[in-house]
Enzyme design. Structure first.
Site, mmCIF file in Angstrom:
data_model
loop_
_atom_site.group_PDB
_atom_site.id
_atom_site.type_symbol
_atom_site.label_atom_id
_atom_site.label_comp_id
_atom_site.label_asym_id
_atom_site.label_seq_id
_atom_site.Cartn_x
_atom_site.Cartn_y
_atom_site.Cartn_z
ATOM 1 C CE LYS A 95 -10.621 -0.624 2.480
ATOM 2 N NZ LYS A 95 -9.815 0.430 3.094
ATOM 3 C CD1 TRP A 142 -2.696 1.575 0.460
ATOM 4 C CD2 TRP A 142 -2.101 1.828 2.596
ATOM 5 N NE1 TRP A 142 -3.461 2.593 0.991
ATOM 6 C CE2 TRP A 142 -3.113 2.767 2.302
ATOM 7 C CE3 TRP A 142 -1.568 1.791 3.891
ATOM 8 C CZ2 TRP A 142 -3.597 3.666 3.248
ATOM 9 C CZ3 TRP A 142 -2.054 2.680 4.830
ATOM 10 C CH2 TRP A 142 -3.055 3.603 4.515
ATOM 11 C CG ASP A 185 -1.777 -1.689 7.416
ATOM 12 O OD1 ASP A 185 -2.940 -1.723 7.874
ATOM 13 O OD2 ASP A 185 -1.450 -0.935 6.488
#
Length: 426
Positions: A262, A144, A225
């Protein structure tokens, strides 16, 4: 006599050294998609869940929690600097599981953050404040984009390591192990807890154990993460395996940057948490005090509304069970859409092998298409995806998956007809 400046004179700006930074690629892609008037356009760029009709989905658990808050009487007072205490505690227990949380509660420091990005930034600020010399940060390639931006902006020396083998279209675990064996001691390693972005490929449990052993032997700091817990398998405990392995079995200090964007659909509420598993009660107290100071200097007080929603869902058994069902609904639809894309590509005779697509999991699919095909898909077929051909599986539905597969197939057959071999680029 006072000197009068000419109205036509132009003072030199103190910002003359500013340089133009291109817009973020994914957000720019979304803006381009929104301007497109083509009726059959498809957005596979931004990683946000969409339902079977291609619409944003308000999770039933979130809707119920929101109604409950409104009925109770919602105020807009400041939260404490560290954030909503019930949310922080519930998030920590969720990440570690009840048993491990009970064992380690007094060795844990937590701070509510501005989603996952804010958690990563808090982690960087804390590492920077606690080190005499900035440690090297090892970041998988690909990853990312914000991983590099966050740590580069804080001055950390960042080094990429090979995570993906483009020829085999699979994770390069040997390169991963090799990097860990040679990594500079005391360095930081960015770890995707699950649903690796962009490849969708995660280590197996056995590989995670080897990674953990190598990191402990080399005295490396794991920084997770955890943006997609519950999206990968539909089971949050399963997706939290690596986090708990490092903290419980390996007894290592570790940082976890968790986001509820999310898995709760709270994208715009920016709800996240940074958790630090310390090796002593004293360092937990000290690091939490430092997180409070750093948070005060950055955002003063974190946002309240989303934290109250998340806290209510995590704290009430009925809402938590609804949320677990919601996560399974989302992950199950992603699995079906991934399989549907694969089936359509195969049945339409798309050149090359597509087995790599169904080896992947989570929100994203890593197609491995060359840049010219990605551009042709965008300009000719109005199918939008990241330049590296990462797609959001959530952008697929029964109404567009065949069109996407057919568009990809036609682009690849055109290359094949020109005498190129598309499988080499895939």
């Amino acid at each position: 006599m006072a000197t009068t400046l000419s109205s036509t004179s132009t003072a030199q700006s103190r910002f003359e050294q500013a340089r133009f930074i291109p817009p973020d690629a994914i957000f720019a892609l979304t803006a381009q998609y929104l301007k497109d008037s083509f009726p059959q356009k498809v957005n596979l760029g931004q990683g946000a869940y969409r339902d079977a009709d291609g619409k944003p989905w308000l999770l039933p658990s979130v809707n119920k929690a929101r109604q409950t808050l409104l009925e109770q009487g919602l105020n807009h007072e400041y939260l404490p600097i560290l954030g909503l205490s019930t949310f922080r505690q519930a998030a920590a227990e969720l990440l570690l599981g009840p048993e491990l949380f009970a064992q380690r509660e007094n060795k844990i420091a937590t701070c509510q953050s501005l989603s996952g990005t804010g958690a990563l930034h808090l982690a960087g600020l804390l590492l920077k404040a606690c080190q005499n010399r900035l440690p090297k940060v090892y970041i998988p390639e690909p990853t990312w984009s914000n991983h590099h931006q966050v740590f580069d902006s804080l001055g950390f020396p960042c080094e990429s390591f090979k995570y993906y083998d483009h020829e085999r279209k699979d994770m390069d675990i040997d390169s991963y192990y090799s990097m860990l064996k040679q990594a500079e001691p005391n360095s930081v390693v960015i770890l995707h807890a699950c649903a690796h972005n962009p490849t969708g490929l995660d280590p197996s449990k056995e590989q995670w154990r080897e990674i953990a052993h190598l990191m402990k032997a080399r005295n490396l700091f794991p920084l997770f993460d955890a943006a997609y817990l519950g999206f990968n398998s539909g089971n949050l405990d399963e997706d939290a395996f690596a986090i708990r392995l490092f903290i419980r079995e390996m007894e290592m200090e570790a940082g976890v940057c968790v986001s509820f964007a999310k898995n709760m659909g709270l994208y715009g509420e920016r709800i996240g948490c940074f958790l630090l598993a310390n090796n002593s009660k004293q360092t937990a107290v000290h690091t939490q005090s430092m997180l409070e100071m750093l948070q005060r200097s950055e955002v003063s007080n974190p946002p309240a509304f989303g934290a109250k929603i998340a806290s209510l869902i995590l704290g009430r058994d009925d809402l938590r069970q609804m949320w677990y069902a919601d996560m399974f609904t989302m992950s199950d639809r992603l699995r079906w859409m991934r399989k549907a894309l694969y089936d359509n590509l195969v049945s339409l005779g798309a050149p090359g092998s597509w087995e790599h697509l169904i080896r992947q999991s989570g929100m994203f699919g890593f197609l491995g298409l060359p840049p010219d095909i990605v551009l042709e898909l965008r300009e000719t077929y109005h199918v939008y995806m990241a330049d590296n051909s990462r797609i959001s599986i959530a952008g697929l539905n029964e109404g567009n998956v065949e069109y996407v597969a057919r568009s990809i197939t036609q682009c690849l057959l055109r290359i094949e007809g020109l005498g190129h071999h598309p499988s080499a680029a895939l």
